[in-house]
Design a protein around this motif. Structure first.
Motif, PDB file in Angstrom:
ATOM      1  N   SER A 168      -2.932   2.032   6.522  1.00 16.56           N
ATOM      2  CA  SER A 168      -2.657   2.155   5.154  1.00 16.56           C
ATOM      3  C   SER A 168      -1.848   0.714   4.667  1.00 16.56           C
ATOM      4  O   SER A 168      -0.750   0.587   5.376  1.00 16.56           O
ATOM      5  N   VAL A 169      -2.618   0.169   3.745  1.00 18.71           N
ATOM      6  CA  VAL A 169      -1.577  -1.096   3.273  1.00 18.71           C
ATOM      7  C   VAL A 169      -0.429  -0.683   2.415  1.00 18.71           C
ATOM      8  O   VAL A 169       0.489  -1.442   2.299  1.00 18.71           O
ATOM      9  N   SER A 170      -0.725   0.481   1.647  1.00 20.33           N
ATOM     10  CA  SER A 170       0.296   0.939   0.853  1.00 20.33           C
ATOM     11  C   SER A 170       1.587   1.556   1.908  1.00 20.33           C
ATOM     12  O   SER A 170       2.638   1.259   1.039  1.00 20.33           O
ATOM     13  N   ASN A 171       1.108   1.908   2.708  1.00 26.95           N
ATOM     14  CA  ASN A 171       2.308   2.069   3.677  1.00 26.95           C
ATOM     15  C   ASN A 171       3.262   0.925   4.126  1.00 26.95           C
ATOM     16  O   ASN A 171       4.373   1.274   4.233  1.00 26.95           O
ATOM     17  N   VAL A 172       2.704   0.033   4.320  1.00 28.53           N
ATOM     18  CA  VAL A 172       3.439  -1.198   4.767  1.00 28.53           C
ATOM     19  C   VAL A 172       4.218  -1.663   3.399  1.00 28.53           C
ATOM     20  O   VAL A 172       5.390  -2.002   3.604  1.00 28.53           O
ATOM     21  N   ILE A 173       3.666  -1.490   2.095  1.00 26.59           N
ATOM     22  CA  ILE A 173       4.553  -1.764   1.106  1.00 26.59           C
ATOM     23  C   ILE A 173       5.607  -0.746   0.685  1.00 26.59           C
ATOM     24  O   ILE A 173       6.636  -0.927   0.205  1.00 26.59           O
ATOM     25  N   GLY A 174       5.314   0.397   1.248  1.00 28.96           N
ATOM     26  CA  GLY A 174       6.549   1.531   1.221  1.00 28.96           C
ATOM     27  C   GLY A 174       6.489   2.906   0.800  1.00 28.96           C
ATOM     28  O   GLY A 174       7.082   3.766   0.857  1.00 28.96           O
ATOM     29  N   LEU A 175       4.965   3.026   0.629  1.00 21.26           N
ATOM     30  CA  LEU A 175       4.837   4.533  -0.042  1.00 21.26           C
ATOM     31  C   LEU A 175       3.134   4.739   0.316  1.00 21.26           C
ATOM     32  O   LEU A 175       2.472   4.066  -0.366  1.00 21.26           O
ATOM     33  N   PRO A 176       2.920   5.393   1.408  1.00 19.76           N
ATOM     34  CA  PRO A 176       1.399   5.523   1.781  1.00 19.76           C
ATOM     35  C   PRO A 176       0.758   6.432   0.550  1.00 19.76           C
ATOM     36  O   PRO A 176       1.186   7.701   0.426  1.00 19.76           O
ATOM     37  N   MET A 177      -0.197   5.904  -0.300  1.00 18.59           N
ATOM     38  CA  MET A 177      -0.575   6.578  -1.403  1.00 18.59           C
ATOM     39  C   MET A 177      -1.367   7.719  -1.095  1.00 18.59           C
ATOM     40  O   MET A 177      -1.293   8.877  -1.748  1.00 18.59           O
ATOM     41  N   LEU A 178      -2.375   7.795  -0.056  1.00 16.73           N
ATOM     42  CA  LEU A 178      -3.314   8.949  -0.013  1.00 16.73           C
ATOM     43  C   LEU A 178      -2.439  10.141   0.583  1.00 16.73           C
ATOM     44  O   LEU A 178      -2.365  11.410   0.108  1.00 16.73           O
ATOM     45  N   GLU A 179      -1.482   9.885   1.633  1.00 20.01           N
ATOM     46  CA  GLU A 179      -0.798  11.014   1.872  1.00 20.01           C
ATOM     47  C   GLU A 179       0.298  11.425   0.967  1.00 20.01           C
ATOM     48  O   GLU A 179       0.446  12.879   1.139  1.00 20.01           O
ATOM     49  N   THR A 180       0.941  10.523   0.169  1.00 17.90           N
ATOM     50  CA  THR A 180       1.507  11.266  -0.916  1.00 17.90           C
ATOM     51  C   THR A 180       0.872  11.861  -2.036  1.00 17.90           C
ATOM     52  O   THR A 180       1.571  12.732  -2.224  1.00 17.90           O
ATOM     53  N   ARG A 181      -0.067  11.434  -2.422  1.00 17.64           N
ATOM     54  CA  ARG A 181      -1.070  12.212  -3.161  1.00 17.64           C
ATOM     55  C   ARG A 181      -1.345  13.792  -2.700  1.00 17.64           C
ATOM     56  O   ARG A 181      -1.099  14.544  -3.283  1.00 17.64           O
ATOM     57  N   GLU A 182      -1.644  13.653  -1.363  1.00 19.75           N
ATOM     58  CA  GLU A 182      -1.735  15.195  -0.692  1.00 19.75           C
ATOM     59  C   GLU A 182      -0.607  15.766  -0.718  1.00 19.75           C
ATOM     60  O   GLU A 182      -0.696  17.029  -0.925  1.00 19.75           O
ATOM     61  N   LEU A 183       0.631  15.377  -0.358  1.00 21.79           N
ATOM     62  CA  LEU A 183       1.682  16.211  -0.538  1.00 21.79           C
ATOM     63  C   LEU A 183       2.054  16.482  -1.897  1.00 21.79           C
ATOM     64  O   LEU A 183       2.517  17.710  -2.206  1.00 21.79           O
ATOM     65  N   LEU A 184       1.915  15.847  -2.978  1.00 24.69           N
ATOM     66  CA  LEU A 184       2.185  16.089  -4.227  1.00 24.69           C
ATOM     67  C   LEU A 184       1.302  17.334  -4.653  1.00 24.69           C
ATOM     68  O   LEU A 184       1.880  18.221  -5.490  1.00 24.69           O
ATOM     69  N   MET A 185      -0.003  17.399  -4.320  1.00 25.88           N
ATOM     70  CA  MET A 185      -0.907  18.431  -4.626  1.00 25.88           C
ATOM     71  C   MET A 185      -0.503  19.630  -4.080  1.00 25.88           C
ATOM     72  O   MET A 185      -0.401  20.830  -4.510  1.00 25.88           O
ATOM     73  N   GLN A 186       0.296  19.731  -3.100  1.00 25.33           N
ATOM     74  CA  GLN A 186       0.922  20.618  -2.199  1.00 25.33           C
ATOM     75  C   GLN A 186       2.028  21.633  -3.319  1.00 25.33           C
ATOM     76  O   GLN A 186       2.384  22.621  -2.722  1.00 25.33           O
ATOM     77  N   PHE A 187       2.557  20.382  -3.781  1.00 22.36           N
ATOM     78  CA  PHE A 187       3.825  21.042  -4.645  1.00 22.36           C
ATOM     79  C   PHE A 187       3.330  21.261  -6.113  1.00 22.36           C
ATOM     80  O   PHE A 187       4.020  21.210  -7.197  1.00 22.36           O
TER      81      PHE A 187
END
Length: 198
Positions: A168-187
């Motif tokens: 993940s490129v966004s992971n290198v920037i500081g927030l992996p977007m796919l995994e973050t989106r999946e976590l948000l949906m769990q909440f």
């Protein structure tokens, strides 16, 4: 009547994390946590970022109607974390060490709502091309590297150093977007991936 979505709070002062979260279409407020970020002796980098994300979350209050999102990122070379550079010489040493080699970037993301807590650790492998002394000095004359782990920004001029990336490129920037989106949906926070008014 539908249930109201909880309020999302980004527990980070990083403008890059805020921008990535906005790209997901999430509405949020920002509160940064002030914690001791000193590594524990012999602590592995992957364990360190997970502990930091968790401790940042624990330092902030969370109610039933609030979801806290905290994260921590580190650049790892030879099993050692490269943090933000202390000065020019420190940044120069980091970039010389990264030149022509592969390194890892770990980001831990933690979401918490009262007693419910979920976290994820994401790893990206980054390979740099050879960096000449002139290139390093020219780069360090810019404003870009000074608040970045590993002394570079992949989303900026530092992206020109990257020969190959695995993950993940966004992971290198500081927030992996796919995994973050999946976590948000769990909440029960559903990112809005559409333009306003559509």
């Amino acid at each position: 009547m539908g249930t109201l979505s909880p309020t999302l709070v980004l527990g980070s002062a990083s403008p890059r994390r805020a921008e990535l979260l906005r790209q997901l279409g999430a509405n949020f407020t920002i509160r940064s946590a002030d914690i001791d970020e000193t590594p524990i002796h012999d602590e592995l980098p992957r364990d360190y970022v997970q502990r930091m994300a968790r401790e940042k979350s624990e330092a902030l209050e969370s109610g039933n109607d609030t979801v806290l999102l905290t994260a921590d990122t580190t650049v790892v070379l030879d099993n050692k974390s490269l943090g933000k550079p202390a000065d020019f010489a420190d940044a120069q040493t980091m970039l010389e060490a990264l030149s022509g080699r592969s390194h890892e970037v770990y980001t831990a993301v933690c979401l918490r709502q009262e007693t419910q807590c979920k976290a994820v650790l994401v790893r990206t492998l980054v390979e740099f091309g050879e960096l000449s002394d002139r290139l390093i000095k020219d780069y360090l004359a810019t404003d870009e590297p000074w608040d970045k782990a590993g002394s570079y920004a992949i989303q900026g001029k530092g992206g020109s150093f990257v020969r190959r990336i695995d993950g993940s490129v966004s992971n290198v920037i500081g927030l992996p977007m796919l995994e973050t989106r999946e976590l948000l949906m769990q909440f029960a926070i559903a990112p809005v991936l559409k333009e306003p008014g559509t």
